[in-house]
Design a protein around this motif. Structure first.
Motif, PDB file in Angstrom:
ATOM      1  N   SER A  89      52.641 153.693  74.751  1.00  0.00           N
ATOM      2  CA  SER A  89      53.009 153.235  73.412  1.00  0.00           C
ATOM      3  C   SER A  89      54.353 152.499  73.439  1.00  0.00           C
ATOM      4  CB  SER A  89      53.113 154.428  72.461  1.00  0.00           C
ATOM      5  OG  SER A  89      54.272 155.196  72.761  1.00  0.00           O
ATOM      6  N   PRO A  90      54.610 151.662  72.438  1.00  0.00           N
ATOM      7  CA  PRO A  90      55.922 151.011  72.354  1.00  0.00           C
ATOM      8  C   PRO A  90      57.075 152.013  72.351  1.00  0.00           C
ATOM      9  CG  PRO A  90      54.383 149.900  70.912  1.00  0.00           C
ATOM     10  CD  PRO A  90      53.670 151.131  71.416  1.00  0.00           C
ATOM     11  N   GLN A  91      56.901 153.153  71.681  1.00  0.00           N
ATOM     12  CA  GLN A  91      57.974 154.148  71.663  1.00  0.00           C
ATOM     13  C   GLN A  91      58.197 154.742  73.051  1.00  0.00           C
ATOM     14  OE1 GLN A  91      60.064 154.923  68.934  1.00  0.00           O
ATOM     15  NE2 GLN A  91      61.164 155.721  70.720  1.00  0.00           N
ATOM     16  N   THR A 131      57.658 153.174  75.797  1.00  0.00           N
ATOM     17  CA  THR A 131      58.332 152.109  76.542  1.00  0.00           C
ATOM     18  C   THR A 131      59.819 152.101  76.231  1.00  0.00           C
ATOM     19  OG1 THR A 131      56.313 150.776  76.426  1.00  0.00           O
ATOM     20  CG2 THR A 131      58.333 149.631  77.024  1.00  0.00           C
ATOM     21  N   ALA A 132      60.165 152.228  74.959  1.00  0.00           N
ATOM     22  CA  ALA A 132      61.572 152.243  74.553  1.00  0.00           C
ATOM     23  C   ALA A 132      62.299 153.445  75.157  1.00  0.00           C
ATOM     24  CB  ALA A 132      61.666 152.270  73.024  1.00  0.00           C
ATOM     25  N   ARG A 177      57.398 140.328  71.298  1.00  0.00           N
ATOM     26  CA  ARG A 177      58.150 140.195  72.545  1.00  0.00           C
ATOM     27  C   ARG A 177      59.600 140.629  72.367  1.00  0.00           C
ATOM     28  NH1 ARG A 177      54.977 135.412  73.018  1.00  0.00           N
ATOM     29  NH2 ARG A 177      56.593 134.222  71.939  1.00  0.00           N
ATOM     30  N   ILE A 178      60.172 141.143  73.467  1.00  0.00           N
ATOM     31  CA  ILE A 178      61.595 141.445  73.458  1.00  0.00           C
ATOM     32  C   ILE A 178      62.380 140.136  73.546  1.00  0.00           C
ATOM     33  CG2 ILE A 178      61.227 143.672  74.555  1.00  0.00           C
ATOM     34  CD1 ILE A 178      62.339 142.402  77.159  1.00  0.00           C
ATOM     35  N   THR A 217      59.026 148.685  68.290  1.00  0.00           N
ATOM     36  CA  THR A 217      58.073 149.793  68.158  1.00  0.00           C
ATOM     37  C   THR A 217      57.357 149.647  66.823  1.00  0.00           C
ATOM     38  OG1 THR A 217      59.655 151.261  67.070  1.00  0.00           O
ATOM     39  CG2 THR A 217      59.635 151.284  69.474  1.00  0.00           C
ATOM     40  N   SER A 257      55.440 147.113  78.439  1.00  0.00           N
ATOM     41  CA  SER A 257      56.005 145.860  77.918  1.00  0.00           C
ATOM     42  C   SER A 257      54.936 144.820  77.630  1.00  0.00           C
ATOM     43  CB  SER A 257      57.026 145.289  78.902  1.00  0.00           C
ATOM     44  OG  SER A 257      56.396 144.842  80.094  1.00  0.00           O
ATOM     45  N   HIS A 316      52.269 145.355  76.014  1.00  0.00           N
ATOM     46  CA  HIS A 316      51.513 145.710  74.807  1.00  0.00           C
ATOM     47  C   HIS A 316      52.438 146.110  73.665  1.00  0.00           C
ATOM     48  CE1 HIS A 316      47.966 145.545  77.381  1.00  0.00           C
ATOM     49  NE2 HIS A 316      48.666 146.230  78.261  1.00  0.00           N
ATOM     50  N   LEU A 317      53.546 145.388  73.526  1.00  0.00           N
ATOM     51  CA  LEU A 317      54.477 145.623  72.432  1.00  0.00           C
ATOM     52  C   LEU A 317      54.031 144.860  71.185  1.00  0.00           C
ATOM     53  CD1 LEU A 317      57.843 145.243  74.404  1.00  0.00           C
ATOM     54  CD2 LEU A 317      56.804 147.374  73.599  1.00  0.00           C
ATOM     55  N   ILE A 352      63.625 147.232  72.021  1.00  0.00           N
ATOM     56  CA  ILE A 352      62.208 147.330  72.343  1.00  0.00           C
ATOM     57  C   ILE A 352      61.453 147.535  71.029  1.00  0.00           C
ATOM     58  CG2 ILE A 352      60.443 148.553  73.650  1.00  0.00           C
ATOM     59  CD1 ILE A 352      62.541 147.232  75.413  1.00  0.00           C
TER      60      ILE A 352
END
Length: 226
Positions: free
Chosen positions: A90-92, A94-95, A184-185, A223, A178, A180-181, A221
């Motif tokens: 998940s994005p979280q 990843t963060a 984009r960062i 989320t 990264s 599947h965020l 990142i």
């Protein structure tokens, strides 16, 4: 590799024979890892140890050991008697992993920046240029690969196995997550931090290296809650 598996990898606490030093395990590990990072295996896709063993011409025992090692670094997930699949990061997650990676990498640069040889600086510069070129297409798979290979140069210089293991335990999860965020960062900030770190390595300047890491730590990142 993608058929539903009949025999998931061992659940936590189950005993398994150690194949940590086996070249067969390493080959299977590297093969599956590459397939995940190049997009051949997608998040949520099931992996069959039997099918994988047949494809690679090996027994199921080293395949299960390799999958267990992949599970330990967070890019394979399994439920006993149900499935083994590529992790859905998940994005979280990843963060959270990025916070850990920045902290560990900050310790790494303090160790290795004073001793970076010229050939490693040259390799970092080459990968940084490749990273910048990849930004023109915005192909996130290529961007993630170039970025990972760039930062790995300094990891290889460390004489601290525990630090290397710690970094490697989160970097693959970040690389997969990264892709599947929700958005984009800041790739420009990432590119700038790479350039600063190359210069710091060239000059053996730990203060400049810490500055590059601070810039990395400020990259948001995205989320679902953002």
């Amino acid at each position: 590799m993608s058929e539903a598996d009949e025999n998931p990898i061992l659940a936590p606490g189950e005993e398994s024979e150690s194949f940590a030093s086996s070249p067969v395990v390493t080959t299977v590990f590297d093969t599956v890892l590459s397939a995940i990072h190049n997009g051949e295996l997608q998040p949520g896709e099931h992996i069959s140890d039997a099918v994988l063993a047949e494809q690679l011409g090996v027994s199921r025992t080293p395949v299960r050991e390799a999958l267990q090692r992949l599970r330990e670094i967070g890019i394979i997930e399994a439920s006993a008697s149900r499935f083994t699949r590529v992790a859905i990061v998940s994005p979280q997650q990843t963060a959270d992993a990025m916070v850990v990676w920045v902290a560990l990498y900050a310790a790494l640069v303090m160790e290795v920046i004073p001793i970076v040889p010229a050939e490693v600086v040259a390799a970092m510069k080459q990968d940084h240029e490749r990273f910048q070129q990849s930004l023109t297409t915005l192909d996130m798979q290529t961007i993630a690969t170039a970025n990972a290979e760039y930062f790995n140069h300094l990891v290889a210089l460390s004489k601290n196995p525990a630090l290397q293991r710690g970094i490697n335990s989160v970097v693959h999860q970040i690389r997969l997550g990264s892709l599947h965020l929700p958005e984009r960062i800041d790739l420009s900030a990432l590119s700038e931090s790479q350039a600063l770190l190359v210069a710091a390595a060239r000059d053996h300047d730990t203060a400049a290296a810490r500055g590059a890491l601070r810039m990395l730590g400020l990259i948001t990142i995205p989320t679902e809650e953002d």
